[in-house]
Write a protein that holds these residues in place. Structure first.
Motif, PDB file in Angstrom:
ATOM      1  N   LEU A  14     -24.541  49.742  53.595  1.00 22.68           N
ATOM      2  CA  LEU A  14     -23.244  49.225  54.011  1.00 22.68           C
ATOM      3  C   LEU A  14     -22.240  49.587  52.929  1.00 22.68           C
ATOM      4  CD1 LEU A  14     -21.560  47.458  55.945  1.00 22.68           C
ATOM      5  CD2 LEU A  14     -22.125  45.554  54.448  1.00 22.68           C
ATOM      6  N   ILE A  15     -21.206  50.318  53.302  1.00 22.02           N
ATOM      7  CA  ILE A  15     -20.163  50.691  52.351  1.00 22.02           C
ATOM      8  C   ILE A  15     -19.038  49.685  52.504  1.00 22.02           C
ATOM      9  CG2 ILE A  15     -18.576  52.482  51.589  1.00 22.02           C
ATOM     10  CD1 ILE A  15     -20.490  54.542  52.839  1.00 22.02           C
ATOM     11  N   ASP A  16     -18.890  48.796  51.516  1.00 26.76           N
ATOM     12  CA  ASP A  16     -17.874  47.739  51.564  1.00 26.76           C
ATOM     13  C   ASP A  16     -16.468  48.314  51.517  1.00 26.76           C
ATOM     14  OD1 ASP A  16     -19.348  45.349  51.711  1.00 26.76           O
ATOM     15  OD2 ASP A  16     -19.834  45.463  49.579  1.00 26.76           O
ATOM     16  N   GLY A  17     -15.606  47.784  52.374  1.00 27.21           N
ATOM     17  CA  GLY A  17     -14.186  48.093  52.309  1.00 27.21           C
ATOM     18  C   GLY A  17     -13.780  49.477  52.739  1.00 27.21           C
ATOM     19  N   VAL A  18     -14.675  50.237  53.331  1.00 28.50           N
ATOM     20  CA  VAL A  18     -14.361  51.637  53.633  1.00 28.50           C
ATOM     21  C   VAL A  18     -13.244  51.766  54.673  1.00 28.50           C
ATOM     22  CG1 VAL A  18     -16.072  52.039  55.445  1.00 28.50           C
ATOM     23  CG2 VAL A  18     -15.411  53.907  53.950  1.00 28.50           C
ATOM     24  N   ALA A  19     -13.119  50.798  55.564  1.00 27.09           N
ATOM     25  CA  ALA A  19     -12.106  50.899  56.610  1.00 27.09           C
ATOM     26  C   ALA A  19     -10.899  49.999  56.359  1.00 27.09           C
ATOM     27  CB  ALA A  19     -12.730  50.545  57.960  1.00 27.09           C
ATOM     28  N   SER A  20     -10.873  49.301  55.241  1.00 35.93           N
ATOM     29  CA  SER A  20      -9.815  48.316  55.012  1.00 35.93           C
ATOM     30  C   SER A  20      -8.418  48.921  54.954  1.00 35.93           C
ATOM     31  CB  SER A  20     -10.092  47.507  53.748  1.00 35.93           C
ATOM     32  OG  SER A  20     -10.101  48.360  52.621  1.00 35.93           O
ATOM     33  N   GLU A  21      -8.302  50.179  54.616  1.00 32.62           N
ATOM     34  CA  GLU A  21      -6.992  50.818  54.533  1.00 32.62           C
ATOM     35  C   GLU A  21      -6.583  51.516  55.828  1.00 32.62           C
ATOM     36  OE1 GLU A  21      -4.900  50.331  51.996  1.00 32.62           O
ATOM     37  OE2 GLU A  21      -6.478  49.001  51.284  1.00 32.62           O
ATOM     38  N   TRP A  22      -7.438  51.532  56.823  1.00 27.33           N
ATOM     39  CA  TRP A  22      -7.096  52.173  58.088  1.00 27.33           C
ATOM     40  C   TRP A  22      -5.998  51.380  58.783  1.00 27.33           C
ATOM     41  CZ3 TRP A  22     -12.542  53.089  60.605  1.00 27.33           C
ATOM     42  CH2 TRP A  22     -13.257  54.011  59.843  1.00 27.33           C
ATOM     43  N   ALA A  23      -5.015  52.061  59.329  1.00 30.77           N
ATOM     44  CA  ALA A  23      -3.932  51.395  60.059  1.00 30.77           C
ATOM     45  C   ALA A  23      -4.487  50.557  61.209  1.00 30.77           C
ATOM     46  CB  ALA A  23      -2.937  52.427  60.578  1.00 30.77           C
ATOM     47  N   ALA A  24      -5.535  51.036  61.845  1.00 26.35           N
ATOM     48  CA  ALA A  24      -6.117  50.310  62.977  1.00 26.35           C
ATOM     49  C   ALA A  24      -6.621  48.931  62.551  1.00 26.35           C
ATOM     50  CB  ALA A  24      -7.259  51.113  63.590  1.00 26.35           C
ATOM     51  N   MET A  25      -7.101  48.788  61.343  1.00 27.03           N
ATOM     52  CA  MET A  25      -7.606  47.493  60.893  1.00 27.03           C
ATOM     53  C   MET A  25      -6.486  46.464  60.830  1.00 27.03           C
ATOM     54  SD  MET A  25     -10.801  47.843  60.674  1.00 27.03           S
ATOM     55  CE  MET A  25     -11.331  46.414  59.778  1.00 27.03           C
ATOM     56  N   ARG A  26      -5.280  46.889  60.464  1.00 27.40           N
ATOM     57  CA  ARG A  26      -4.152  45.965  60.435  1.00 27.40           C
ATOM     58  C   ARG A  26      -3.632  45.720  61.850  1.00 27.40           C
ATOM     59  NH1 ARG A  26      -3.607  49.276  56.249  1.00 27.40           N
ATOM     60  NH2 ARG A  26      -2.099  50.666  57.223  1.00 27.40           N
ATOM     61  N   ARG A  27      -3.465  46.785  62.600  1.00 27.27           N
ATOM     62  CA  ARG A  27      -2.896  46.650  63.946  1.00 27.27           C
ATOM     63  C   ARG A  27      -3.816  45.865  64.870  1.00 27.27           C
ATOM     64  NH1 ARG A  27       0.878  51.453  65.714  1.00 27.27           N
ATOM     65  NH2 ARG A  27       2.704  50.218  65.255  1.00 27.27           N
ATOM     66  N   TRP A  28      -5.098  46.177  64.884  1.00 29.56           N
ATOM     67  CA  TRP A  28      -6.018  45.542  65.818  1.00 29.56           C
ATOM     68  C   TRP A  28      -6.256  44.077  65.476  1.00 29.56           C
ATOM     69  CZ3 TRP A  28     -10.167  49.926  66.363  1.00 29.56           C
ATOM     70  CH2 TRP A  28      -9.571  51.029  66.975  1.00 29.56           C
ATOM     71  N   ALA A  29      -5.970  43.681  64.248  1.00 34.62           N
ATOM     72  CA  ALA A  29      -6.107  42.282  63.870  1.00 34.62           C
ATOM     73  C   ALA A  29      -4.916  41.456  64.375  1.00 34.62           C
ATOM     74  CB  ALA A  29      -6.233  42.149  62.358  1.00 34.62           C
ATOM     75  N   ASP A  30      -3.864  42.138  64.817  1.00 36.49           N
ATOM     76  CA  ASP A  30      -2.664  41.481  65.333  1.00 36.49           C
ATOM     77  C   ASP A  30      -2.797  41.378  66.852  1.00 36.49           C
ATOM     78  OD1 ASP A  30      -0.158  40.685  66.158  1.00 36.49           O
ATOM     79  OD2 ASP A  30       0.926  42.264  65.093  1.00 36.49           O
ATOM     80  N   PHE A  31      -3.333  40.243  67.323  1.00 37.13           N
ATOM     81  CA  PHE A  31      -3.620  40.095  68.742  1.00 37.13           C
ATOM     82  C   PHE A  31      -2.359  40.124  69.597  1.00 37.13           C
ATOM     83  CE2 PHE A  31      -7.485  37.918  66.967  1.00 37.13           C
ATOM     84  CZ  PHE A  31      -8.327  38.988  67.219  1.00 37.13           C
ATOM     85  N   SER A  32      -1.234  39.684  69.053  1.00 35.56           N
ATOM     86  CA  SER A  32      -0.002  39.755  69.843  1.00 35.56           C
ATOM     87  C   SER A  32       0.405  41.210  70.054  1.00 35.56           C
ATOM     88  CB  SER A  32       1.121  38.950  69.196  1.00 35.56           C
ATOM     89  OG  SER A  32       1.434  39.452  67.920  1.00 35.56           O
ATOM     90  N   TRP A  33       0.190  42.072  69.061  1.00 38.25           N
ATOM     91  CA  TRP A  33       0.481  43.503  69.221  1.00 38.25           C
ATOM     92  C   TRP A  33      -0.454  44.105  70.271  1.00 38.25           C
ATOM     93  CZ3 TRP A  33      -2.510  47.897  68.449  1.00 38.25           C
ATOM     94  CH2 TRP A  33      -1.824  49.111  68.539  1.00 38.25           C
ATOM     95  N   LEU A  34      -1.744  43.808  70.181  1.00 43.33           N
ATOM     96  CA  LEU A  34      -2.699  44.317  71.168  1.00 43.33           C
ATOM     97  C   LEU A  34      -2.308  43.866  72.577  1.00 43.33           C
ATOM     98  CD1 LEU A  34      -6.220  43.829  69.551  1.00 43.33           C
ATOM     99  CD2 LEU A  34      -5.178  45.976  70.253  1.00 43.33           C
ATOM    100  N   ARG A  35      -1.944  42.598  72.684  1.00 46.12           N
ATOM    101  CA  ARG A  35      -1.562  42.035  73.981  1.00 46.12           C
ATOM    102  C   ARG A  35      -0.330  42.748  74.533  1.00 46.12           C
ATOM    103  NH1 ARG A  35       0.706  37.816  76.683  1.00 46.12           N
ATOM    104  NH2 ARG A  35      -0.734  36.438  77.749  1.00 46.12           N
ATOM    105  N   ASP A  36       0.685  42.962  73.678  1.00 46.21           N
ATOM    106  CA  ASP A  36       1.918  43.623  74.116  1.00 46.21           C
ATOM    107  C   ASP A  36       1.690  45.084  74.481  1.00 46.21           C
ATOM    108  OD1 ASP A  36       3.259  41.249  73.691  1.00 46.21           O
ATOM    109  OD2 ASP A  36       4.122  41.875  71.764  1.00 46.21           O
TER     110      ASP A  36
END
Length: 121
Positions: A43-65
């Motif tokens: 398991l490589i810790d934090g490998v995806a933490s800088e991906w834009a998708a990780m920020r955007r997909w965590a915003d459920f209102s953005w996903l919903r819209d």
């Protein structure tokens, strides 16, 4: 051709057995190549933490819209404890197509009305 025959005759390699998954920080260059050569899962810790998708997909209102009108198949319930595969509790599991908006409202965001356990399938 000879290499292909050799691979085909022996089949795919067996998965490695390990009792514990090793966690490592994101490796760079030669360190990554050395880890890869070992051929063991890790398991490589934090490998995806800088991906834009990780920020955007965590915003459920953005996903919903953005995608709320899209239809998604959702598995409802649980197979744990002898569900459909185990012969008991099959009535507690099912699949339904719903909009992403409805899925988020019923199964993910607060105030969803307790729609039970649901997993996008």
């Amino acid at each position: 051709a000879a290499a292909a025959a050799a691979v085909g005759s022996s089949g795919p390699p067996a998965p490695p057995s390990c009792s514990r998954l090793e966690r490592v920080p994101p490796p760079r260059g030669d360190a990554f190549r050395a880890l890869r050569r070992r051929g063991l899962p890790l398991l490589i810790d934090g490998v995806a933490s800088e991906w834009a998708a990780m920020r955007r997909w965590a915003d459920f209102s953005w996903l919903r819209d953005e995608f709320g009108g899209r239809l998604v198949p959702v598995e409802l319930g649980s197979l744990a404890g002898g569900g459909a595969a185990g012969g008991g509790g099959a009535a507690a599991w099912g699949e339904r197509v719903m909009s992403l908006r409805d899925f988020l409202d019923a199964h993910v965001t607060a105030g969803g009305g307790g729609g039970g356990t649901g997993y996008p399938s």
